[in-house]
Write an enzyme that holds these catalytic residues in place. Structure first.
Site, PDB file in Angstrom:
ATOM      1  N   HIS A 191       0.840  -1.205   0.000  1.00  0.00           N
ATOM      2  CA  HIS A 191       0.000   0.000   0.000  1.00  0.00           C
ATOM      3  C   HIS A 191       0.874   1.255   0.000  1.00  0.00           C
ATOM      4  CE1 HIS A 191      -3.325  -2.685   1.168  1.00  0.00           C
ATOM      5  NE2 HIS A 191      -4.114  -1.736   0.691  1.00  0.00           N
ATOM      6  N   LYS A 246      -0.688   4.859   4.488  1.00  0.00           N
ATOM      7  CA  LYS A 246      -1.575   3.908   5.182  1.00  0.00           C
ATOM      8  C   LYS A 246      -1.082   3.669   6.603  1.00  0.00           C
ATOM      9  CE  LYS A 246      -3.931  -0.526   4.762  1.00  0.00           C
ATOM     10  NZ  LYS A 246      -5.233   0.027   5.159  1.00  0.00           N
TER      11      LYS A 246
HETATM   12  P1  NAD Z   1      -7.486   9.431   5.073  1.00  0.00           P
HETATM   13  O1  NAD Z   1      -6.540   9.659   6.198  1.00  0.00           O
HETATM   14  O2  NAD Z   1      -7.185  10.022   3.738  1.00  0.00           O
HETATM   15  O3  NAD Z   1      -8.962   9.939   5.492  1.00  0.00           O
HETATM   16  C1  NAD Z   1      -9.539   9.773   6.769  1.00  0.00           C
HETATM   17  C2  NAD Z   1     -10.427  10.982   7.028  1.00  0.00           C
HETATM   18  O4  NAD Z   1     -11.154  10.743   8.232  1.00  0.00           O
HETATM   19  C3  NAD Z   1      -9.610  12.284   7.230  1.00  0.00           C
HETATM   20  O5  NAD Z   1     -10.163  13.332   6.432  1.00  0.00           O
HETATM   21  C4  NAD Z   1      -9.806  12.557   8.717  1.00  0.00           C
HETATM   22  O6  NAD Z   1      -9.763  13.946   9.052  1.00  0.00           O
HETATM   23  C5  NAD Z   1     -11.198  11.962   8.938  1.00  0.00           C
HETATM   24  N1  NAD Z   1     -11.527  11.776  10.344  1.00  0.00           N
HETATM   25  C6  NAD Z   1     -10.712  11.408  11.362  1.00  0.00           C
HETATM   26  N2  NAD Z   1     -11.377  11.425  12.535  1.00  0.00           N
HETATM   27  C7  NAD Z   1     -12.646  11.815  12.242  1.00  0.00           C
HETATM   28  C8  NAD Z   1     -13.814  12.030  13.031  1.00  0.00           C
HETATM   29  N3  NAD Z   1     -13.812  11.876  14.366  1.00  0.00           N
HETATM   30  N4  NAD Z   1     -14.961  12.416  12.401  1.00  0.00           N
HETATM   31  C9  NAD Z   1     -14.992  12.598  11.067  1.00  0.00           C
HETATM   32  N5  NAD Z   1     -13.901  12.429  10.265  1.00  0.00           N
HETATM   33  C10 NAD Z   1     -12.762  12.018  10.844  1.00  0.00           C
HETATM   34  O7  NAD Z   1      -7.642   7.852   4.961  1.00  0.00           O
HETATM   35  P2  NAD Z   1      -8.241   6.972   3.744  1.00  0.00           P
HETATM   36  O8  NAD Z   1      -7.139   6.552   2.848  1.00  0.00           O
HETATM   37  O9  NAD Z   1      -9.435   7.666   3.155  1.00  0.00           O
HETATM   38  O10 NAD Z   1      -8.669   5.663   4.550  1.00  0.00           O
HETATM   39  C11 NAD Z   1      -9.574   5.727   5.639  1.00  0.00           C
HETATM   40  C12 NAD Z   1      -9.828   4.324   6.177  1.00  0.00           C
HETATM   41  O11 NAD Z   1     -10.474   3.530   5.157  1.00  0.00           O
HETATM   42  C13 NAD Z   1      -8.568   3.548   6.570  1.00  0.00           C
HETATM   43  O12 NAD Z   1      -8.867   2.757   7.709  1.00  0.00           O
HETATM   44  C14 NAD Z   1      -8.295   2.667   5.358  1.00  0.00           C
HETATM   45  O13 NAD Z   1      -7.566   1.504   5.669  1.00  0.00           O
HETATM   46  C15 NAD Z   1      -9.706   2.331   4.941  1.00  0.00           C
HETATM   47  N6  NAD Z   1      -9.885   1.930   3.537  1.00  0.00           N
HETATM   48  C16 NAD Z   1     -10.774   0.943   3.299  1.00  0.00           C
HETATM   49  C17 NAD Z   1     -11.056   0.562   1.997  1.00  0.00           C
HETATM   50  C18 NAD Z   1     -12.105  -0.486   1.759  1.00  0.00           C
HETATM   51  O14 NAD Z   1     -12.360  -0.868   0.579  1.00  0.00           O
HETATM   52  N7  NAD Z   1     -12.774  -0.981   2.799  1.00  0.00           N
HETATM   53  C19 NAD Z   1     -10.410   1.176   0.922  1.00  0.00           C
HETATM   54  C20 NAD Z   1      -9.496   2.202   1.192  1.00  0.00           C
HETATM   55  C21 NAD Z   1      -9.244   2.580   2.509  1.00  0.00           C
END
Ligand code: NAD
Length: 255
Positions: free
Chosen positions: A144, A148
Site C-alpha cells: 500500500h 496507510k
Molecule cells: P485518510 O486519512 O485520507 O482519510 C480519513 C479521514 O477521516 C480524514 O479526512 C480525517 O480527518 C477523517 N476523520 C478522522 N477522525 C474523524 C472524526 N472523528 N470524524 C470525522 N472524520 C474524521 O484515509 P483513507 O485513505 O481515506 O482511509 C480511511 C480508512 O479507510 C482507513 O482505515 C483505510 O484503511 C480504509 N480503507 C478501506 C477501503 C475499503 O475498501 N474498505 C479502501 C481504502 C481505505
C-alpha cells in the site's frame, strides 16, 4: 459521508456526483479542526463537523475514517438507528463492540475491501487452499501507499482468514507477521502475512501457495480507489432496504 475530507471520502463524493448516480450525498462530515471543514466537496455540499447533524440528514452513512472515529459514530448512530457502511480498517475491540451494538438497531455492512475483484479473490483463495491441501505453504503479501496507517491491511487479514478457512485452520492462531532472526524451519500450519509500504500504491494483495515443485499465486491489484468508492455506494444503496443485522460485501455481490 464520514471522513469526507480524506482520500476515500473524496472518492465517494465524486462517485455520488457522477451523472446518473443512484444515491444522493445528503451530508459530508469530517473531524472538527480538519482543513476539509467548510470546503465544497460536491455541488451544493460543504463538509461540516457536526456528526449528530450529519447522521440526522441521512438514511445510510459511509465511514472511511479512523478506529476511534468509527467507534464514536457507531455509538451516535445506535441512538438514531442509522444504517452504516463501514470501510475503516484496523478497528479496535471497542470499535467492533460499538458496531455490534449498532447492528441491533440498524443494518451494518462492514468490508475490509469493497472491490468486486478482491471479494472474488477471497472466494478463490479459500477454494485454492482447500484443494491444494497441507503440502502447500500459505503466505499473504500486500502493498500500500506510504500514508496507510494500519498493517497488515484489513484485506490481507481477510485473505488470511479465507485461506485458513480453506485449510481448516484458526487464522488468529496461524497468522504470523514478518520473520526475523533464527526462526527455524517453517511450521506447516503457519500463515505468513507481510506488508510493504511506499509510494502511491492503491492496494496490491497476493495469496501465495508454495508447494513441492510448484507454486500458485492469486493476485489482485487495485488501480484506483474509485473501485472502493463505487462498491461502498453500491453497498449503501443495497443496505438501505435491509433489516437490522450484520452484512458483508459478498451479500451485496451475490458471491
Ligand atoms: P485518510 O486519512 O485520507 O482519510 C480519513 C479521514 O477521516 C480524514 O479526512 C480525517 O480527518 C477523517 N476523520 C478522522 N477522525 C474523524 C472524526 N472523528 N470524524 C470525522 N472524520 C474524521 O484515509 P483513507 O485513505 O481515506 O482511509 C480511511 C480508512 O479507510 C482507513 O482505515 C483505510 O484503511 C480504509 N480503507 C478501506 C477501503 C475499503 O475498501 N474498505 C479502501 C481504502 C481505505
Amino acid at each position: 459521508m464520514l471522513g469526507a475530507g480524506g482520500r476515500m471520502g473524496r472518492a465517494v463524493a465524486s462517485e455520488l456526483a457522477r451523472e446518473g448516480a443512484a444515491g444522493i450525498l445528503a451530508a459530508a462530515c469530517d473531524r472538527p479542526g480538519s482543513d476539509a471543514v467548510g470546503r465544497e466537496i460536491a455541488p451544493g455540499v460543504r463538509v461540516g463537523d457536526d456528526l449528530a447533524e450529519a447522521l440526522a440528514a441521512c438514511d445510510v452513512y459511509i465511514d472511511f475514517t479512523s478506529p476511534e472515529a468509527t467507534r464514536r459514530a457507531a455509538r451516535e448512530a445506535s441512538a438514531r438507528g442509522v444504517a452504516a457502511v463501514i470501510g475503516t480498517t484496523g478497528l479496535s475491540a471497542e470499535a467492533e463492540a460499538a458496531l455490534a451494538e449498532l447492528a441491533v438497531a440498524a443494518p451494518v455492512l462492514q468490508a475490509p475491501n469493497f472491490s468486486l475483484g478482491v471479494n472474488l479473490v477471497l472466494e478463490l483463495a479459500e477454494s485454492a487452499a482447500r484443494a491444494l491441501g497441507h503440502e502447500f505453504d500459505l503466505e499473504i503479501v500486500e502493498a500500500h501507499h506510504r500514508h496507510k496507517r494500519d498493517a497488515p491491511s484489513g484485506t490481507a487479514r481477510a485473505l488470511a482468514e479465507a485461506v485458513a478457512a480453506g485449510r481448516g485452520l484458526d487464522a488468529g492462531e496461524a497468522s504470523l507477521g514478518g520473520r526475523q532472526g533464527d526462526v527455524g524451519a517453517r511450521p506447516r500450519d503457519e500463515i505468513g502475512v507481510h506488508a510493504l509500504r511506499g509510494g502511491s500504491v492503491v492496494g496490491d494483495h497476493t495469496a501465495h501457495f508454495l508447494g513441492p515443485s510448484e507454486r500458485v499465486e492469486i493476485t489482485h491489484r487495485a488501480e484506483s480507489r474509485q473501485i472502493f468508492a463505487a462498491g461502498a455506494v453500491k453497498a449503501a444503496l443495497w443496505l438501505a432496504q435491509r433489516p437490522a443485522g450484520r452484512y458483508a460485501m459478498r451479500d451485496v455481490l451475490g458471491l
